[in-house]
Design a protein around this motif. Structure first.
Motif, PDB file in Angstrom:
ATOM      1  N   ALA A  60       0.799  -1.232   0.000  1.00 15.89           N
ATOM      2  CA  ALA A  60       0.000   0.000   0.000  1.00 15.89           C
ATOM      3  C   ALA A  60       0.829   1.279   0.000  1.00 15.89           C
ATOM      4  O   ALA A  60       0.601   2.155  -0.843  1.00 15.89           O
ATOM      5  N   PRO A  61       1.810   1.446   0.909  1.00 10.24           N
ATOM      6  CA  PRO A  61       2.545   2.721   0.902  1.00 10.24           C
ATOM      7  C   PRO A  61       3.508   2.867  -0.262  1.00 10.24           C
ATOM      8  O   PRO A  61       4.061   3.951  -0.477  1.00 10.24           O
ATOM      9  N   LEU A  62       3.708   1.801  -1.027  1.00 11.52           N
ATOM     10  CA  LEU A  62       4.634   1.836  -2.159  1.00 11.52           C
ATOM     11  C   LEU A  62       3.902   1.996  -3.489  1.00 11.52           C
ATOM     12  O   LEU A  62       4.522   1.961  -4.549  1.00 11.52           O
ATOM     13  N   THR A  63       2.591   2.150  -3.424  1.00 12.07           N
ATOM     14  CA  THR A  63       1.773   2.456  -4.597  1.00 12.07           C
ATOM     15  C   THR A  63       0.910   3.662  -4.246  1.00 12.07           C
ATOM     16  O   THR A  63       0.790   4.035  -3.082  1.00 12.07           O
ATOM     17  N   LEU A  89      -6.332  -1.891   6.208  1.00 14.06           N
ATOM     18  CA  LEU A  89      -5.807  -1.797   4.844  1.00 14.06           C
ATOM     19  C   LEU A  89      -6.352  -0.549   4.150  1.00 14.06           C
ATOM     20  O   LEU A  89      -5.621   0.116   3.393  1.00 14.06           O
ATOM     21  N   ASP A  90      -7.600  -0.198   4.409  1.00 14.22           N
ATOM     22  CA  ASP A  90      -8.145   1.010   3.794  1.00 14.22           C
ATOM     23  C   ASP A  90      -7.425   2.253   4.309  1.00 14.22           C
ATOM     24  O   ASP A  90      -7.167   3.191   3.541  1.00 14.22           O
ATOM     25  N   TRP A  91      -7.070   2.263   5.584  1.00 13.45           N
ATOM     26  CA  TRP A  91      -6.349   3.411   6.128  1.00 13.45           C
ATOM     27  C   TRP A  91      -4.931   3.498   5.579  1.00 13.45           C
ATOM     28  O   TRP A  91      -4.483   4.572   5.166  1.00 13.45           O
ATOM     29  N   VAL A  92      -4.205   2.380   5.557  1.00 11.94           N
ATOM     30  CA  VAL A  92      -2.801   2.466   5.123  1.00 11.94           C
ATOM     31  C   VAL A  92      -2.698   2.728   3.623  1.00 11.94           C
ATOM     32  O   VAL A  92      -1.675   3.239   3.151  1.00 11.94           O
ATOM     33  N   SER A  93      -3.744   2.399   2.868  1.00 11.08           N
ATOM     34  CA  SER A  93      -3.746   2.665   1.422  1.00 11.08           C
ATOM     35  C   SER A  93      -4.438   3.986   1.084  1.00 11.08           C
ATOM     36  O   SER A  93      -4.567   4.321  -0.086  1.00 11.08           O
ATOM     37  N   GLU A  94      -4.907   4.687   2.098  1.00  9.16           N
ATOM     38  CA  GLU A  94      -5.622   5.954   1.912  1.00  9.16           C
ATOM     39  C   GLU A  94      -6.856   5.784   1.028  1.00  9.16           C
ATOM     40  O   GLU A  94      -7.106   6.562   0.112  1.00  9.16           O
ATOM     41  N   ARG A 182     -13.998   4.970  11.311  1.00  6.61           N
ATOM     42  CA  ARG A 182     -14.624   4.609  10.040  1.00  6.61           C
ATOM     43  C   ARG A 182     -13.602   4.707   8.909  1.00  6.61           C
ATOM     44  O   ARG A 182     -12.800   5.645   8.856  1.00  6.61           O
ATOM     45  N   PRO A 183     -13.601   3.725   7.991  1.00  4.78           N
ATOM     46  CA  PRO A 183     -12.613   3.722   6.907  1.00  4.78           C
ATOM     47  C   PRO A 183     -12.716   4.962   6.020  1.00  4.78           C
ATOM     48  O   PRO A 183     -13.785   5.583   5.922  1.00  4.78           O
ATOM     49  N   PRO A 184     -11.633   5.337   5.345  1.00  2.90           N
ATOM     50  CA  PRO A 184     -11.678   6.482   4.433  1.00  2.90           C
ATOM     51  C   PRO A 184     -12.773   6.383   3.377  1.00  2.90           C
ATOM     52  O   PRO A 184     -13.383   7.388   3.011  1.00  2.90           O
ATOM     53  N   GLN A 185     -13.033   5.162   2.886  1.00  3.36           N
ATOM     54  CA  GLN A 185     -14.087   4.993   1.877  1.00  3.36           C
ATOM     55  C   GLN A 185     -15.484   4.862   2.490  1.00  3.36           C
ATOM     56  O   GLN A 185     -16.452   4.671   1.756  1.00  3.36           O
ATOM     57  N   GLY A 186     -15.583   4.950   3.792  1.00  2.62           N
ATOM     58  CA  GLY A 186     -16.851   4.649   4.454  1.00  2.62           C
ATOM     59  C   GLY A 186     -16.966   3.157   4.640  1.00  2.62           C
ATOM     60  O   GLY A 186     -17.008   2.649   5.766  1.00  2.62           O
TER      61      GLY A 186
END
Length: 360
Positions: A60-63, A89-94, A182-186
């Motif tokens: 995630a942080p490398l993409t 995973l949603d948080w670390v991938s923004e 709550r995740p970035p995407q909801g």
């Protein structure tokens, strides 16, 4: 202007355990401007492979843009922990996470856990549907503005904006709330595999239960269908039952070559550009992930862009953005008069039936 395709690809590389390999593959997919990549996983001992969720969390942080969708199995696992893991995973991938829902069907895997015997496939998919329901409620159990971080009063959260989910089902009960915001995407994107045979009148109980889980909870269906006509029939039925917000991607083998191979490239392009297939795009299964994803980025993607069928660059940040899916409202931010939550599936906006979409 032609309708642009939604494209994704599998990164599966049996026997490869190094995270760097999967990061390199994801970067190739990102160069091809795919919506997302998947990484398969199971509790089986063979073939050897990394934990899909952990590997994609490392990626995630490398993409920066491509969606990351690991298989996470609901059998023998706790839905509370699954919800938190996918949320993380949603948080670390923004905001780029998805969840490819899987079940465990073998006696060997059941023995490895030792908690219960193997169950019938229809029971496993009914359990999976409940697990996704619980995850969605837990993702919503923190309202978007629950974090206040008030240093003056020392209050980190507004307790009134955290909610019990009080799920009671035949297989488990979960009170909540979640321990993560709550995740970035909801809600991360939920992906369910379906075969066209699962929609047939003589479908197996397991196939029917898989379709029911997809209808209730999927944002994306990965459809296995043997030909274009079957894709059209299956995709149309899925949309009629689930609504227009469902994205249907047909699975398609991609066996290309390191050097330009006109015949192989044209075969794949013919499938990708054929009209009237009823699907929103394709999920590619490379024969050799490194070779075929490089060919996809170098040759297939440019050809699709030239035809106006593939984005030239990402216009959004999240996986929901790539798929054209709205960020869902929280179940709990505006509760019904009786104080009970609505079903996650009922909060998605519904469009007109898909009768006009059969020529996609």
């Amino acid at each position: 202007m032609p309708r642009q395709l939604h494209l994704s690809a599998a990164l599966d590389s049996p026997g490869r355990l190094d995270a760097g390999h999967y990061t390199a593959l994801a970067r190739l997919a990102e160069r091809a401007t795919l919506d997302f990549v998947t990484l398969d996983d199971s509790f089986a001992a063979q073939p050897s492979r990394p934990d899909a969720l952990a590997a994609l969390a490392r990626t995630a942080p490398l993409t920066g843009r491509v969606g990351l969708v690991p298989t996470v199995t609901t059998t023998h696992t706790e839905p509370f922990h699954t919800s938190i893991s996918v949320n993380t995973l949603d948080w670390v991938s923004e905001g780029r996470a998805g969840w490819l829902v899987g079940v465990s069907t073998t006696e060997a895997e059941a023995r490895a856990f030792g908690r219960r015997p193997v169950a019938a496939e229809d029971e496993l998919w009914a359990e999976a549907a409940d697990a996704v329901e619980v995850a969605a409620r837990l993702w919503d159990s923190w309202e978007d503005d629950a974090e206040i971080r008030d240093t003056v009063t020392g209050r980190f959260i507004d307790r009134d904006k955290l909610h019990y989910i009080d799920f009671e089902g035949p297989r488990f009960s979960v009170r909540g709330p979640s321990i993560t915001p709550r995740p970035p995407q909801g809600r991360p994107v939920v992906v369910v595999p379906v075969a066209a045979a699962d929609l047939a009148p003589d479908a197996s109980p397991g196939g029917r239960a898989r379709v029911d889980a997809a209808i209730r909870h999927a944002d994306v269906v990965l459809l296995d269908a043997p030909d274009r006509a079957t894709r059209l029939t299956a995709a149309t039925e899925l949309r009629l039952r689930a609504g227009e917000n469902l994205r249907v991607l047909a699975r398609l083998d991609a066996d290309l070559s390191a050097l330009p191979d006109r015949a192989a490239d044209e075969r794949l392009l013919a499938e990708l550009t054929a009209p009237g297939t009823g699907v929103d795009g394709f999920h590619l299964s490379p024969a050799d992930a490194s070779r075929d994803l490089a060919a996809l980025a170098d040759r297939i993607a440019p050809a699709l862009r030239a035809a106006g069928l593939l984005r030239t660059g990402y216009t959004g940040r999240t996986l929901r953005d790539h798929l054209g899916l709205a960020r869902p409202a929280s179940l709990y931010a505006a509760r019904p008069a009786d104080g009970s939550p609505t079903s996650p599936a009922s909060t998605a906006s519904t469009a007109a039936p898909a009768l006009a979409e059969v020529t996609r």
